[in-house]
Scaffold this motif. Structure first.
Motif, mmCIF file in Angstrom:
data_model
loop_
_atom_site.group_PDB
_atom_site.id
_atom_site.type_symbol
_atom_site.label_atom_id
_atom_site.label_comp_id
_atom_site.label_asym_id
_atom_site.label_seq_id
_atom_site.Cartn_x
_atom_site.Cartn_y
_atom_site.Cartn_z
ATOM 1 N N HIS A 144 -89.828 63.812 53.054
ATOM 2 C CA HIS A 144 -88.784 63.390 51.807
ATOM 3 C C HIS A 144 -88.102 63.752 51.136
ATOM 4 C CE1 HIS A 144 -90.507 62.483 47.266
ATOM 5 N NE2 HIS A 144 -89.562 62.835 47.635
ATOM 6 N N HIS A 154 -83.813 63.652 49.452
ATOM 7 C CA HIS A 154 -82.644 62.749 48.833
ATOM 8 C C HIS A 154 -81.725 63.571 48.997
ATOM 9 C CE1 HIS A 154 -85.630 61.255 45.109
ATOM 10 N NE2 HIS A 154 -85.672 62.225 46.183
ATOM 11 N N LYS A 194 -82.977 59.723 51.553
ATOM 12 C CA LYS A 194 -83.240 58.959 50.882
ATOM 13 C C LYS A 194 -82.298 58.029 50.149
ATOM 14 C CE LYS A 194 -88.196 60.049 48.983
ATOM 15 N NZ LYS A 194 -88.519 59.333 50.216
ATOM 16 N N HIS A 200 -93.237 57.646 44.697
ATOM 17 C CA HIS A 200 -92.970 59.375 43.790
ATOM 18 C C HIS A 200 -93.505 58.367 43.157
ATOM 19 C CE1 HIS A 200 -88.717 59.535 45.609
ATOM 20 N NE2 HIS A 200 -88.646 60.767 45.133
ATOM 21 N N HIS A 205 -95.720 64.011 45.004
ATOM 22 C CA HIS A 205 -95.857 64.212 44.225
ATOM 23 C C HIS A 205 -97.043 64.486 43.460
ATOM 24 C CE1 HIS A 205 -91.890 65.671 43.166
ATOM 25 N NE2 HIS A 205 -91.159 63.908 43.813
ATOM 26 N N ASP A 236 -88.380 66.852 49.296
ATOM 27 C CA ASP A 236 -87.858 66.661 48.279
ATOM 28 C C ASP A 236 -86.657 66.896 47.417
ATOM 29 O OD1 ASP A 236 -88.034 64.625 46.326
ATOM 30 O OD2 ASP A 236 -88.824 66.207 44.228
HETATM 31 ZN ZN LIG Z 1 -87.881 63.219 45.448
#
Ligand SMILES: [Zn+2]
Length: 406
Positions: free
Chosen positions: A71, A73, A140, A240, A263, A314
């Motif tokens: 996960h 970004h 992502k 999420h 999450h 994350d």
């Molecule tokens: Zn995220």
């Protein structure tokens, strides 16, 4: 055809349902040919035909599967260190957004960034992650929120995959938040998200569709519409959910067969039961809890309820501005109350499950891809307990050296 010699242990991380079972082989060794693992077992039992192979002497280090960050970004323009300081001083997320910060400020910077500059940033970030033993990264979109920029980000990931050794799994996150220009017309934005999912699936620019279910982002009803459409296009789905509030997104995701729900700090017992029934992986993101001063996920409870828990960074410029997966694993121990063995499994085979790649990656077993990390540590527990830099000595991706300190 190389063989590892003089390892203190090999943690094979088998694909079973026991989170704490890392499949330990004391004084183990691994043999691979091309990009595939041929043999793993105690060095004393190494078949004689492998004795004359090219040897990699790891001098007492330990061997684990290449780490999987399921996960991130990864592609974004600019940073937001000013907000970090404001949050420390007690300014709320809402106030920061009103002052022009938050996700939308990163959207602005990502829209004006060129494809070349984003690609260069991503390549640097992936190399840094290789140095920590990370061999697979989920990436992502979601900082474009318009057709042009969402496609630009996903093309950057496709190019990075061609240029870097890391395995990249791309996820379309057009439903990250509603952009400024659609503030008064959510319906039209959701229509655009649906159209883009179709285009992205037909151009094979992503494997997954993700959505941020939260009061400030999307409702469960909107999420169901978007994810159902994505599934019809052939994309797999993840969410999420339950980060700041519990809206029931986790149960909806489990019902749709999502591979992961991420999450979950505010997950309910119904959410836990739904994940157990569907086999959906829970993904813990402890760096985000730490940076945002939020209560962390009670992973102990999920593990006791037989829900597999993965751990990821994350990595993003707002709530988790660090791509250090071993640091996230340490926090999984201290904040989420996972043991080091459970955390390791969460960043290998269970992370692979969260990405739908467990049949080919995430464990050290014959027939799987040779993604391997060599660590200077006497055992798995010591690695996360005596936390330090430069523990990773060697990173092998698809059978080839991606990073070496040896
Ligand atoms: Zn995220």
């Amino acid at each position: 055809m190389p063989v590892i010699r003089n390892a203190s242990f090999v943690a094979t991380c088998p694909d079973d349902s026991v989170q704490a079972n890392v499949g330990l082989v004391e004084h183990g060794t691994v043999v691979w040919e091309g990009d595939s693992i041929l043999w793993v077992g105690p060095e004393a039992s190494l078949p004689s035909e492998y004795h004359s192979l090219e040897q990699i002497d790891v001098r007492g280090a330990g061997v684990i599967p290449g780490l999987i960050d399921c996960h991130t970004h990864l592609a974004f323009g600019g940073w937001r260190e000013g907000e970090f300081e404001q949050r420390i001083l007690g300014v709320s997320y809402l106030e920061i957004a009103q002052r022009g910060g938050g996700i939308l400020s990163t959207v602005e910077k990502t829209r004006i960034a060129s494809e070349e500059s984003l690609l260069a940033l991503c390549r640097d970030r992936l190399r840094e992650m290789n140095q920590l033993g990370v061999t697979t990264v989920e990436c992502k979109s979601g900082y474009g929120l318009d057709r042009e920029t969402e496609l630009k980000i996903l093309r950057v990931y496709k190019k990075a995959q061609q240029l870097e050794p890391t395995n990249i799994i791309s996820t379309y996150l057009g439903a990250h938040t509603v952009p400024q220009e659609f503030r008064h017309d959510r319906k039209s934005y959701i229509q655009l998200v649906l159209e883009l999912a179709e285009q992205i699936a037909s151009e094979t620019l992503a494997s997954f569709c993700d959505i941020f279910i939260e009061e400030s982002a999307f409702t469960v009803i909107e999420a169901r519409e978007i994810l159902t459409h994505a599934l019809q296009q052939g994309l797999q789905v993840k969410v999420h959910s339950d980060q700041l509030s519990n809206l029931g997104g986790t149960q909806m995701a489990a019902e749709l067969g999502a591979l992961s729900a991420d999450h979950l700090e505010q997950i309910s017992q119904q959410g836990i039961d739904a994940l157990k029934r569907s086999g959906t992986v829970a993904v813990s993101l402890p760096l985000a809890s730490l940076y945002t001063f939020q209560p962390p996920l009670d992973a102990r409870k999920l593990i006791q309820c037989e829900v597999p828990v993965a751990v990821a960074t994350d990595f993003n410029p707002g709530s988790a501005p660090s791509s250090h997966l071993p640091l996230a694993l340490l926090l999984a121990c201290t904040l989420n109350r996972m043991t080091p063995a459970e955390a390791l499994k969460g960043a290998t085979i269970y992370a692979a499950r969260a990405l739908g790649i467990a049949s080919e990656r995430g464990s050290i077993e014959p027939g799987k891809k040779a993604d391997i990390c060599v660590l200077t540590t006497p055992n798995v527990e010591h690695w996360l307990y005596n936390f330090g830099e430069a523990r990773c000595q060697l990173t092998i991706v698809n059978g080839s050296v991606a990073f070496s300190r040896m």
